[in-house]
Design a protein around this motif. Structure first.
Motif, short mmCIF file in Angstrom:
data_model
loop_
_atom_site.label_atom_id
_atom_site.label_comp_id
_atom_site.label_asym_id
_atom_site.label_seq_id
_atom_site.Cartn_x
_atom_site.Cartn_y
_atom_site.Cartn_z
N VAL A 286 0.83 -1.21 0.00
CA VAL A 286 0.00 0.00 0.00
C VAL A 286 0.87 1.26 0.00
O VAL A 286 0.63 2.20 -0.78
N LEU A 287 1.90 1.28 0.86
CA LEU A 287 2.76 2.46 0.94
C LEU A 287 3.49 2.71 -0.38
O LEU A 287 3.54 3.83 -0.89
N TYR A 288 4.05 1.65 -0.94
CA TYR A 288 4.83 1.83 -2.15
C TYR A 288 3.93 2.08 -3.36
O TYR A 288 4.32 2.79 -4.30
N ALA A 289 2.73 1.49 -3.36
CA ALA A 289 1.80 1.72 -4.48
C ALA A 289 1.44 3.20 -4.59
O ALA A 289 1.39 3.76 -5.70
N ALA A 290 1.21 3.84 -3.43
CA ALA A 290 0.89 5.27 -3.45
C ALA A 290 2.06 6.08 -4.01
O ALA A 290 1.86 7.01 -4.81
N LEU A 291 3.28 5.71 -3.61
CA LEU A 291 4.46 6.41 -4.11
C LEU A 291 4.63 6.19 -5.61
O LEU A 291 4.91 7.12 -6.37
N ALA A 292 4.43 4.94 -6.05
CA ALA A 292 4.59 4.63 -7.47
C ALA A 292 3.58 5.37 -8.33
O ALA A 292 3.90 5.82 -9.44
N ARG A 293 2.34 5.49 -7.84
CA ARG A 293 1.32 6.21 -8.62
C ARG A 293 1.69 7.68 -8.80
O ARG A 293 1.48 8.26 -9.86
N ARG A 294 2.27 8.27 -7.74
CA ARG A 294 2.66 9.69 -7.84
C ARG A 294 3.86 9.88 -8.75
O ARG A 294 3.90 10.80 -9.56
N GLN A 295 4.84 9.01 -8.60
CA GLN A 295 6.09 9.18 -9.33
C GLN A 295 6.00 8.75 -10.78
O GLN A 295 6.68 9.31 -11.64
N LEU A 296 5.18 7.73 -11.06
CA LEU A 296 5.17 7.14 -12.40
C LEU A 296 3.85 7.31 -13.13
O LEU A 296 3.68 6.76 -14.23
N ASP A 297 2.91 8.02 -12.51
CA ASP A 297 1.61 8.27 -13.14
C ASP A 297 0.92 6.95 -13.53
O ASP A 297 0.50 6.76 -14.68
N LEU A 298 0.85 6.04 -12.57
CA LEU A 298 0.22 4.74 -12.80
C LEU A 298 -1.20 4.73 -12.24
O LEU A 298 -1.55 5.52 -11.36
#
Length: 420
Positions: A78-90
């Protein structure tokens, strides 16, 4: 930010289930070593029970996974998914898949860290019982402590060394990969994670790897392993307090994700408890030479099979040996069972004249045995592998007494309150 809590020495603990009339758990001083690591944001059981799901073997070392890994997987994903969505526009699904992939990479780093400890220990003749991955990372279970300060130092620093190499490799990959890509983001997170692990675990306080290294250094200078353990344990408590301060600062600055806060606090609590257990272990270790079963064991009072419990207790009181263990003997006078004080205590006094001792006794074949000449190390190893309230003490084939766990606890920790 993922991380791991390093190599920890935990001698076996003599645990007392609530339903048994036994003393509180006390640490032993010479039965096993654990290298422990923390997982998602930044970290027994008795070893004989082999908790968790067995995954197989890696280089011959058994690998297990604790059920708490499910929580680790969910939180980090959950923590990394939120970061990945912000950084990589996923999208949401893409973010969660990336988060899950990061968890797998992180647990691989934890496993390699623990293999560093395990393979180095095995190189110096220390048996490795297995590696367990869990909520706070994982731990390596060894069957004994290092025989010398040098080996203790090498085994302790092997894990952080592996993390440092992994971190250096991930840093190189981060610099080589194009910014803004998924590969770059994963490499960056793994670089930060492994560097933090290597640095944090190298702090000089037990139960961290650096604490074991400090203990090895003090041990080498003073030739006193217990003094080294106490010094590193007190510094470990200071590290735990510093961790709490860091958590508070990060929280006030809003630099810590809400889901990460409980795990960070759990790390601090684990450090404090591990340091305290190390200090306690050192104090117990100094008293091990006092273990003398010939003096410590309670004498036997034989009572024939079928004797009413109240009558057996009266004979013991009249004989001037109120602490004697009641042994049920057959028609030939041979002990066949041992009266269990816990079961006796559960019998109302008014029923004791009508209840035979056999009803509250355990067959001798079900009671762990210790030779009268066993030293403290062997006694505690037996207690660890065969936990119980009583142990028969033997000389050859003869039963010469009974060791009560409460008596052993009182000898090793005279200032600690126990239930008798």
């Amino acid at each position: 930010m993922p991380g791991r809590l390093g190599h920890r020495c935990d001698r076996a603990a003599v645990a007392a289930p609530v339903h048994d009339r036994r003393p509180p758990a006390f640490a032993t001083a010479g039965s096993q070593t654990r290298s422990r690591s923390i997982g998602p944001v930044k970290q027994r059981t008795r070893p004989s029970r082999r908790p968790g799901l067995t995954l197989g073997r890696v280089f011959g070392v058994p690998l297990r996974a604790d059920a708490s890994m499910l929580l680790l997987t969910a939180v980090v994903t959950v923590l990394y998914a939120a970061l990945a969505r912000r950084q990589l526009d996923l999208g949401h699904l893409g973010g969660y898949l990336v988060g899950l992939g990061f968890v797998v990479s992180l647990l691989g780093s934890v496993l390699l860290h623990e293999l560093g400890h395990a393979l180095t220990a095995r190189r110096y003749g220390i048996g490795v019982r297995g590696i367990t991955l869990e909520l706070l990372g994982g731990y390596t279970e060894m069957d004994r402590d290092a025989p010398s300060p040098k080996v203790d130092l090498l085994v302790s620093l092997a894990g952080p060394a592996v993390s440092a190499v992994l971190g250096a490799g991930a840093v190189a990959a981060t610099l080589a990969l194009p910014a803004g890509t998924l590969a770059h983001q994963l490499a960056f997170q793994l670089a930060v994670s492994n560097v933090v692990v290597a640095v944090f675990n190298s702090l000089p306080g037990l139960p961290l790897d650096g604490g074991r290294a400090l203990r090895a250094a003090v041990w080498a200078v003073t030739r006193d392993r217990h003094r080294g353990t106490e010094v590193a344990g007190w510094i470990g408590r200071a590290v735990a307090v510093a961790t709490v301060v860091l958590v508070v600062v990060l929280t006030l600055r809003r630099a810590l994700a809400p889901l990460a806060l409980p795990l960070m606090l759990l790390v601090a609590v684990t450090l404090w408890r591990g340091a305290g257990q190390s200090i306690r272990m050192a104090r117990i270790g100094r008293r091990l030479p006092l273990v003398d079963l010939a003096r410590l064991a309670r004498p036997l009072l034989p009572v024939p099979t079928g004797t009413p419990l109240a009558e057996a207790q009266r004979r013991r009181a009249d004989g001037g040996t109120p602490d004697a263990a009641l042994a049920v003997v057959d028609s030939a006078g041979r002990p066949v069972a041992l009266v269990d004080p816990a079961r006796v205590a559960a019998v109302p006094p008014e029923r004791r004249p009508w209840l035979a001792v056999d009803e509250v006794a355990r067959g001798l074949d079900r009671v762990p045995a210790l030779p009268v000449g066993a030293d403290g190390e062997r006694v505690l190893e037996t207690v660890r592998t065969h936990p119980g309230a009583q142990y028969v003490v033997t000389a050859g084939e003869d039963v010469v007494g009974v060791l009560h766990i409460a008596d052993l606890a009182q000898l090793l920790e005279p200032k600690r309150k126990t239930n008798t």
